[in-house]
Motif scaffolding. Structure first.
Motif, PDB file in Angstrom:
ATOM      1  N   GLN A  13       0.814  -1.214   0.000  1.00 57.10           N
ATOM      2  CA  GLN A  13       0.000   0.000   0.000  1.00 57.10           C
ATOM      3  C   GLN A  13       0.850   1.268   0.000  1.00 57.10           C
ATOM      4  N   ASN A  14       1.987   1.265   0.670  1.00 57.20           N
ATOM      5  CA  ASN A  14       2.833   2.459   0.677  1.00 57.20           C
ATOM      6  C   ASN A  14       3.423   2.737  -0.705  1.00 57.20           C
ATOM      7  N   ALA A  15       3.873   1.696  -1.393  1.00 57.35           N
ATOM      8  CA  ALA A  15       4.405   1.868  -2.751  1.00 57.35           C
ATOM      9  C   ALA A  15       3.297   2.326  -3.697  1.00 57.35           C
ATOM     10  N   ALA A  16       2.105   1.764  -3.546  1.00 57.62           N
ATOM     11  CA  ALA A  16       0.972   2.166  -4.382  1.00 57.62           C
ATOM     12  C   ALA A  16       0.600   3.619  -4.112  1.00 57.62           C
ATOM     13  N   LEU A  17       0.563   3.998  -2.849  1.00 56.48           N
ATOM     14  CA  LEU A  17       0.244   5.380  -2.492  1.00 56.48           C
ATOM     15  C   LEU A  17       1.247   6.344  -3.124  1.00 56.48           C
ATOM     16  N   ASP A  18       2.521   6.052  -3.013  1.00 52.30           N
ATOM     17  CA  ASP A  18       3.560   6.892  -3.603  1.00 52.30           C
ATOM     18  C   ASP A  18       3.360   7.010  -5.116  1.00 52.30           C
ATOM     19  N   PHE A  19       3.088   5.909  -5.776  1.00 54.65           N
ATOM     20  CA  PHE A  19       2.909   5.903  -7.226  1.00 54.65           C
ATOM     21  C   PHE A  19       1.706   6.751  -7.646  1.00 54.65           C
ATOM     22  N   TYR A  20       0.573   6.489  -7.032  1.00 51.56           N
ATOM     23  CA  TYR A  20      -0.654   7.165  -7.462  1.00 51.56           C
ATOM     24  C   TYR A  20      -0.652   8.653  -7.111  1.00 51.56           C
ATOM     25  N   VAL A  21      -0.032   9.025  -5.999  1.00 47.40           N
ATOM     26  CA  VAL A  21      -0.015  10.433  -5.602  1.00 47.40           C
ATOM     27  C   VAL A  21       1.156  11.175  -6.253  1.00 47.40           C
ATOM     28  N   ASN A  22       2.362  10.653  -6.127  1.00 48.00           N
ATOM     29  CA  ASN A  22       3.546  11.392  -6.569  1.00 48.00           C
ATOM     30  C   ASN A  22       3.889  11.227  -8.043  1.00 48.00           C
ATOM     31  N   LYS A  23       3.484  10.134  -8.647  1.00 46.81           N
ATOM     32  CA  LYS A  23       3.785   9.953 -10.073  1.00 46.81           C
ATOM     33  C   LYS A  23       2.581  10.252 -10.955  1.00 46.81           C
ATOM     34  N   ILE A  24       1.414   9.785 -10.565  1.00 42.00           N
ATOM     35  CA  ILE A  24       0.214   9.993 -11.383  1.00 42.00           C
ATOM     36  C   ILE A  24      -0.417  11.352 -11.097  1.00 42.00           C
ATOM     37  N   GLY A  25      -0.301  11.830  -9.862  1.00 42.43           N
ATOM     38  CA  GLY A  25      -0.872  13.121  -9.509  1.00 42.43           C
ATOM     39  C   GLY A  25      -2.253  13.046  -8.881  1.00 42.43           C
ATOM     40  N   ARG A  41      -6.107  -1.416   6.727  1.00 38.58           N
ATOM     41  CA  ARG A  41      -5.930  -0.052   6.200  1.00 38.58           C
ATOM     42  C   ARG A  41      -6.842   0.171   5.006  1.00 38.58           C
ATOM     43  N   TRP A  42      -7.727   1.152   5.130  1.00 45.50           N
ATOM     44  CA  TRP A  42      -8.613   1.576   4.042  1.00 45.50           C
ATOM     45  C   TRP A  42      -7.945   2.774   3.395  1.00 45.50           C
ATOM     46  N   LEU A  43      -7.453   2.579   2.170  1.00 50.03           N
ATOM     47  CA  LEU A  43      -6.674   3.599   1.471  1.00 50.03           C
ATOM     48  C   LEU A  43      -7.303   3.867   0.117  1.00 50.03           C
ATOM     49  N   THR A  44      -7.741   5.114  -0.098  1.00 52.96           N
ATOM     50  CA  THR A  44      -8.336   5.466  -1.379  1.00 52.96           C
ATOM     51  C   THR A  44      -7.666   6.710  -1.945  1.00 52.96           C
ATOM     52  N   VAL A  45      -7.582   6.736  -3.274  1.00 54.40           N
ATOM     53  CA  VAL A  45      -7.031   7.869  -4.011  1.00 54.40           C
ATOM     54  C   VAL A  45      -7.960   8.178  -5.167  1.00 54.40           C
ATOM     55  N   GLY A  46      -7.800   9.358  -5.742  1.00 52.73           N
ATOM     56  CA  GLY A  46      -8.619   9.691  -6.896  1.00 52.73           C
ATOM     57  C   GLY A  46      -8.069  10.894  -7.626  1.00 52.73           C
ATOM     58  N   PRO A  47      -8.563  11.097  -8.841  1.00 51.94           N
ATOM     59  CA  PRO A  47      -8.107  12.243  -9.624  1.00 51.94           C
ATOM     60  C   PRO A  47      -8.545  13.568  -8.998  1.00 51.94           C
ATOM     61  N   VAL A  48      -7.639  14.526  -8.993  1.00 51.81           N
ATOM     62  CA  VAL A  48      -7.963  15.873  -8.538  1.00 51.81           C
ATOM     63  C   VAL A  48      -9.088  16.401  -9.421  1.00 51.81           C
ATOM     64  N   GLY A  49     -10.098  16.982  -8.818  1.00 52.72           N
ATOM     65  CA  GLY A  49     -11.208  17.540  -9.574  1.00 52.72           C
ATOM     66  C   GLY A  49     -12.312  16.553  -9.900  1.00 52.72           C
ATOM     67  N   GLN A  50     -12.187  15.312  -9.453  1.00 49.27           N
ATOM     68  CA  GLN A  50     -13.232  14.308  -9.659  1.00 49.27           C
ATOM     69  C   GLN A  50     -13.510  13.607  -8.323  1.00 49.27           C
ATOM     70  N   PRO A  51     -14.094  14.347  -7.370  1.00 51.22           N
ATOM     71  CA  PRO A  51     -14.252  13.816  -6.012  1.00 51.22           C
ATOM     72  C   PRO A  51     -15.290  12.719  -5.861  1.00 51.22           C
ATOM     73  N   ARG A 123       1.711   0.467 -16.160  1.00 54.78           N
ATOM     74  CA  ARG A 123       1.330  -0.395 -15.036  1.00 54.78           C
ATOM     75  C   ARG A 123       1.792   0.234 -13.729  1.00 54.78           C
ATOM     76  N   ASP A 124       1.067  -0.076 -12.665  1.00 54.33           N
ATOM     77  CA  ASP A 124       1.470   0.406 -11.347  1.00 54.33           C
ATOM     78  C   ASP A 124       2.484  -0.558 -10.737  1.00 54.33           C
ATOM     79  N   PRO A 125       3.046  -0.249  -9.572  1.00 55.59           N
ATOM     80  CA  PRO A 125       4.073  -1.122  -8.983  1.00 55.59           C
ATOM     81  C   PRO A 125       3.601  -2.547  -8.692  1.00 55.59           C
ATOM     82  N   SER A 126       2.288  -2.750  -8.570  1.00 59.27           N
ATOM     83  CA  SER A 126       1.760  -4.096  -8.319  1.00 59.27           C
ATOM     84  C   SER A 126       1.471  -4.859  -9.596  1.00 59.27           C
ATOM     85  N   GLY A 127       1.496  -4.185 -10.738  1.00 61.85           N
ATOM     86  CA  GLY A 127       1.239  -4.834 -12.015  1.00 61.85           C
ATOM     87  C   GLY A 127      -0.094  -4.477 -12.641  1.00 61.85           C
ATOM     88  N   ASN A 128      -0.953  -3.733 -11.931  1.00 58.74           N
ATOM     89  CA  ASN A 128      -2.241  -3.350 -12.492  1.00 58.74           C
ATOM     90  C   ASN A 128      -2.062  -2.467 -13.724  1.00 58.74           C
TER      91      ASN A 128
END
Length: 139
Positions: A13-25, A41-51, A123-128
């Motif tokens: 989850q930490n590697a995924a969080l770093d990827f989606y926030v710091n690389k994808i934005g 741990r419930w961890l969610t991310v999303g595109p800025v401007g699409q809440p 692909r993300d760090p997990s392969g998705n």
């Protein structure tokens, strides 16, 4: 009814969080650890401007939720890119491709024209798999 969340299995989850926030934005929507559920741990991310929609970055659980053999299969399938795909759209796929590449995102397909739009994949760090598409006008 509306879609609120979609889930991706992630290996870390930490590697995924770093990827989606710091690389994808993307932005963090929720990051909650529940001690009463074994530090789930419930961890969610999303595109800025699409809440209205978020991606849940879900750790692959072990016992008692998932048998160890099943957990290993999920990890393997995710790593091979067979556990899910996220489809993203953009106004300028070539500019986003350049920006994401500069941030260290490794693309498995460079932008190219398809019948529906200009499209590329990474692909993300997990392969998705993630697809990034600039849709052509319909009509």
């Amino acid at each position: 009814m509306k879609i609120a969340n979609a889930q991706l299995w992630v290996h870390d989850q930490n590697a995924a969080l770093d990827f989606y926030v710091n690389k994808i934005g993307f932005e963090v929507r929720q990051d909650i650890t529940m001690a009463e559920l074994g530090d789930f741990r419930w961890l969610t991310v999303g595109p800025v401007g699409q809440p209205e929609i978020a991606i849940t970055l879900m750790a692959v659980p072990g016992e008692p939720v998932m048998a160890e053999q099943t957990r290993e299969q999920v990890l393997e399938l995710t790593g091979q890119g067979f556990a899910g795909t996220v489809f993203l759209t953009t106004e300028d796929v070539d500019a986003d491709y350049a920006q994401l590449t500069a941030r260290g995102v490794e693309f498995v397909e460079k932008p190219e024209d398809r019948p529906y739009g200009r499209d590329c994949g990474f692909r993300d760090p997990s392969g998705n798999h993630l697809r990034l598409t600039q849709l052509f006008p319909m009509g």
